[in-house]
Design an enzyme around this catalytic site. Structure first.
Site, PDB file in Angstrom:
ATOM      1  N   LYS A   7      -5.638 -34.036  13.823  1.00 35.05           N
ATOM      2  CA  LYS A   7      -4.418 -34.734  14.222  1.00 35.05           C
ATOM      3  C   LYS A   7      -4.699 -35.768  15.312  1.00 35.05           C
ATOM      4  O   LYS A   7      -4.074 -36.840  15.331  1.00 35.05           O
ATOM      5  CB  LYS A   7      -3.365 -33.730  14.683  1.00 35.05           C
ATOM      6  N   TYR A  53      -7.448 -28.179  13.488  1.00 38.09           N
ATOM      7  CA  TYR A  53      -6.169 -28.882  13.319  1.00 38.09           C
ATOM      8  C   TYR A  53      -5.992 -29.932  14.412  1.00 38.09           C
ATOM      9  O   TYR A  53      -5.630 -31.086  14.138  1.00 38.09           O
ATOM     10  CB  TYR A  53      -5.030 -27.858  13.368  1.00 38.09           C
TER      11      TYR A  53
END
Length: 241
Positions: A149, A145
């Protein structure tokens, strides 16, 4: 119509609930014509679309349907996200990694690919990539993640350079811990969420979807007309520690 987005057309992905739904509502309250896209039912927007953003055909169709309905496209919010179980580079199943990257990184690229010509035809616009404070710092087990991002933040910078000549602004928006139904369900309710996230922020609490919608409204509106190629961090001071 009146409001800060009067006369604008917006397309919000991941619009079924949480942050996406709050953004779609706020944009509509401020005069925008809003298309909401999601892979599931229950999108509350003037135009509700089914769209898996990682599928090029569906991404293209969502943009085309928005322009066909409203006649233009001025704002794109790439909010759709996929979550997979926590893992390390050593243990993550390849299919989980591929799915996370497909939705969290390739999806915003695809939606932007098809939105940019429509925005250029409309005289310009604003693209907002929904990144995360975890694009700035790490967290155990969440490397997939954090990686996606962080890349999304830099994607906004590079896209801003490429499309300034088209009068298209591109920024990323990085929320900190936000009290969405998904987050609260994952951690076990409001009390446990406050106990876990409160000490990580300077404000002592999680943010709300509506506070992120306020930031998205700023990036979508003319109030941020001199802002492009940067990241707006809305994290309650998480990254200041």
């Amino acid at each position: 119509m009146s409001g800060r987005l009067a006369g604008r057309v917006a397309l919000v992905t991941g619009a079924r609930g949480g942050i996406g739904a709050a953004i779609a509502r706020r944009f509509a309250e401020q005069g925008a014509l809003v298309a909401g896209a999601d892979i599931g039912p229950g999108v509350e927007a003037e135009l509700a679309l089914h769209c898996d953003v990682s599928d090029p055909a569906q991404a293209e169709a969502a943009v085309a349907a928005t322009v066909a309905k409203f006649g233009a496209l001025h704002i794109l919010v790439n909010n759709a996200a996929a979550f997979v179980p926590d893992n390390t580079a050593e243990t993550i199943p390849l299919e989980d990694w591929n799915r996370a990257m497909a939705v969290n990184l390739t999806g915003p690229m695809l939606m932007s690919r098809y939105a940019i010509p429509a925005m250029r035809a409309a005289g310009g616009g604003s693209i907002i990539h929904m990144a995360s404070q975890l694009g700035h710092v790490g967290r155990e087990g969440r490397f997939w993640y954090c990686t996606a991002k962080a890349a999304l933040v830099h994607m906004a910078t590079c896209m801003a350079i490429d499309h300034a000549k088209d009068r298209i602004r591109v920024n990323s928006l990085s929320p900190g811990p936000i009290a969405t139904d998904r987050t609260l369900g994952r951690i076990g309710g409001e009390e446990r969420a406050l106990a876990f996230y409160g000490p990580l922020t300077l404000t002592g609490r999680q943010g709300t979807p509506e506070e992120i919608a306020d930031a998205a409204l700023f990036l979508a509106s003319d109030e941020s007309r001199y802002m492009t190629g940067t990241d707006l961090l809305v994290d309650g001071g998480y990254n200041a520690r």
